[in-house]
Design a protein around this motif. Structure first.
Motif, PDB file in Angstrom:
ATOM      1  N   UNK A 180       0.829  -1.203   0.000  1.00 14.89           N
ATOM      2  CA  UNK A 180       0.000   0.000   0.000  1.00 14.89           C
ATOM      3  C   UNK A 180       0.863   1.252   0.000  1.00 14.89           C
ATOM      4  N   UNK A 181       1.988   1.209   0.709  1.00 11.11           N
ATOM      5  CA  UNK A 181       2.904   2.354   0.711  1.00 11.11           C
ATOM      6  C   UNK A 181       3.480   2.584  -0.672  1.00 11.11           C
ATOM      7  N   UNK A 182       3.818   1.496  -1.352  1.00 10.99           N
ATOM      8  CA  UNK A 182       4.355   1.636  -2.706  1.00 10.99           C
ATOM      9  C   UNK A 182       3.305   2.212  -3.648  1.00 10.99           C
ATOM     10  N   UNK A 183       2.043   1.814  -3.475  1.00 10.95           N
ATOM     11  CA  UNK A 183       0.970   2.397  -4.287  1.00 10.95           C
ATOM     12  C   UNK A 183       0.804   3.881  -3.992  1.00 10.95           C
ATOM     13  N   UNK A 184       1.060   4.260  -2.732  1.00 12.36           N
ATOM     14  CA  UNK A 184       0.921   5.672  -2.349  1.00 12.36           C
ATOM     15  C   UNK A 184       2.137   6.487  -2.756  1.00 12.36           C
ATOM     16  N   UNK A 185       3.184   5.828  -3.278  1.00 13.23           N
ATOM     17  CA  UNK A 185       4.337   6.572  -3.759  1.00 13.23           C
ATOM     18  C   UNK A 185       5.581   6.451  -2.907  1.00 13.23           C
ATOM     19  N   UNK A 186       5.516   5.739  -1.796  1.00 11.19           N
ATOM     20  CA  UNK A 186       6.699   5.548  -0.954  1.00 11.19           C
ATOM     21  C   UNK A 186       7.315   4.193  -1.297  1.00 11.19           C
ATOM     22  N   UNK A 187       8.390   4.188  -2.067  1.00 10.76           N
ATOM     23  CA  UNK A 187       8.991   2.937  -2.555  1.00 10.76           C
ATOM     24  C   UNK A 187       9.704   2.140  -1.464  1.00 10.76           C
ATOM     25  N   UNK A 188      10.131   2.794  -0.398  1.00 12.97           N
ATOM     26  CA  UNK A 188      10.916   2.120   0.635  1.00 12.97           C
ATOM     27  C   UNK A 188      10.375   2.479   2.022  1.00 12.97           C
ATOM     28  N   UNK A 189       9.187   1.968   2.385  1.00 11.83           N
ATOM     29  CA  UNK A 189       8.569   2.397   3.640  1.00 11.83           C
ATOM     30  C   UNK A 189       9.330   1.953   4.890  1.00 11.83           C
ATOM     31  N   UNK A 190      10.090   0.874   4.822  1.00 13.12           N
ATOM     32  CA  UNK A 190      10.836   0.398   5.992  1.00 13.12           C
ATOM     33  C   UNK A 190      12.297   0.842   5.971  1.00 13.12           C
ATOM     34  N   UNK A 191      12.665   1.671   4.996  1.00 13.94           N
ATOM     35  CA  UNK A 191      14.047   2.165   4.878  1.00 13.94           C
ATOM     36  C   UNK A 191      15.041   1.000   4.844  1.00 13.94           C
ATOM     37  N   UNK A 192      14.760   0.040   3.958  1.00 16.69           N
ATOM     38  CA  UNK A 192      15.590  -1.154   3.878  1.00 16.69           C
ATOM     39  C   UNK A 192      16.528  -1.151   2.670  1.00 16.69           C
ATOM     40  N   UNK A 193      16.376  -0.177   1.778  1.00 12.97           N
ATOM     41  CA  UNK A 193      17.230  -0.141   0.594  1.00 12.97           C
ATOM     42  C   UNK A 193      18.671   0.172   0.976  1.00 12.97           C
ATOM     43  N   UNK A 194      19.593  -0.276   0.135  1.00 13.54           N
ATOM     44  CA  UNK A 194      21.009   0.002   0.354  1.00 13.54           C
ATOM     45  C   UNK A 194      21.251   1.485   0.127  1.00 13.54           C
ATOM     46  N   UNK A 195      21.962   2.086   1.068  1.00 10.53           N
ATOM     47  CA  UNK A 195      22.247   3.514   0.959  1.00 10.53           C
ATOM     48  C   UNK A 195      23.759   3.718   0.883  1.00 10.53           C
ATOM     49  N   UNK A 196      24.145   4.747   0.167  1.00  9.47           N
ATOM     50  CA  UNK A 196      25.566   5.089   0.102  1.00  9.47           C
ATOM     51  C   UNK A 196      25.954   5.791   1.394  1.00  9.47           C
ATOM     52  N   UNK A 197      27.209   5.537   1.808  1.00 11.19           N
ATOM     53  CA  UNK A 197      27.688   6.185   3.021  1.00 11.19           C
ATOM     54  C   UNK A 197      27.905   7.672   2.736  1.00 11.19           C
TER      55      UNK A 197
END
Ligand SMILES: [Zn+2]
Length: 152
Positions: free
Chosen positions: A74-91
């Motif tokens: 549902x978050x992805x449908x609302x436009x938030x692709x990473x609701x749990x902040x689980x994607x890899x992030x650059x330092x």
């Protein structure tokens, strides 16, 4: 007391019934209050994706999902692709003064650092709120408070 001895099993049974009854009442009161509070803050349509339509013959993933997976879809449908902040992030810069900020809604979070570009293992560590932590590679990380997203 000696007059009550013949009735002792009856008294024990009565006491047990009263305790069980009180436990049932307490449980129902708690459940009712939880249901009432969650119903007043409903932010998504509870039947979204679960009601059959003429346009679809098979339910999609949204119709099958429940719990955290459903929240994510549902978050992805609302436009938030990473609701749990689980994607890899650059330092980020990674110094003590400018640490890499890791968002979390909790007071601690498990963080993995890929210390070198060609590393074959991840260095896992717990970050606690208010305590910047240094990885073995020298980069600093700090927990940042994540603001909850309102889907309505
Ligand atoms: Zn590292």
């Amino acid at each position: 007391m000696s007059n009550l001895l013949p009735f002792l099993p009856t008294l024990k049974m009565a006491s047990l019934i009263v305790r069980q009854g009180a436990r049932l009442v307490r449980r129902n009161v708690l459940l009712t209050s939880v249901r009432a509070s969650s119903a007043s803050h409903a932010v998504v349509d509870p039947l979204k994706g679960k009601v059959p339509t003429d346009q679809k013959s098979m339910p999609d993933n949204l119709g099958h999902s429940v719990g955290a997976e459903r929240f994510e879809l549902l978050s992805q449908l609302a436009g938030n692709e990473d609701p749990f902040e689980m994607n890899v992030k650059k330092r980020a810069k990674g110094t003590f003064d400018e640490p890499t900020l890791v968002p979390s809604i909790n007071t601690k979070r498990l963080v993995g650092c890929i210390c070198e570009e060609d590393a074959i293992s991840i260095n896992w560590m717990y970050l606690h709120k208010g305590e910047p932590k240094r990885c073995e590679c020298g980069y600093w990380f700090k927990l940042a408070e994540l603001q909850p997203v309102n889907l309505s």
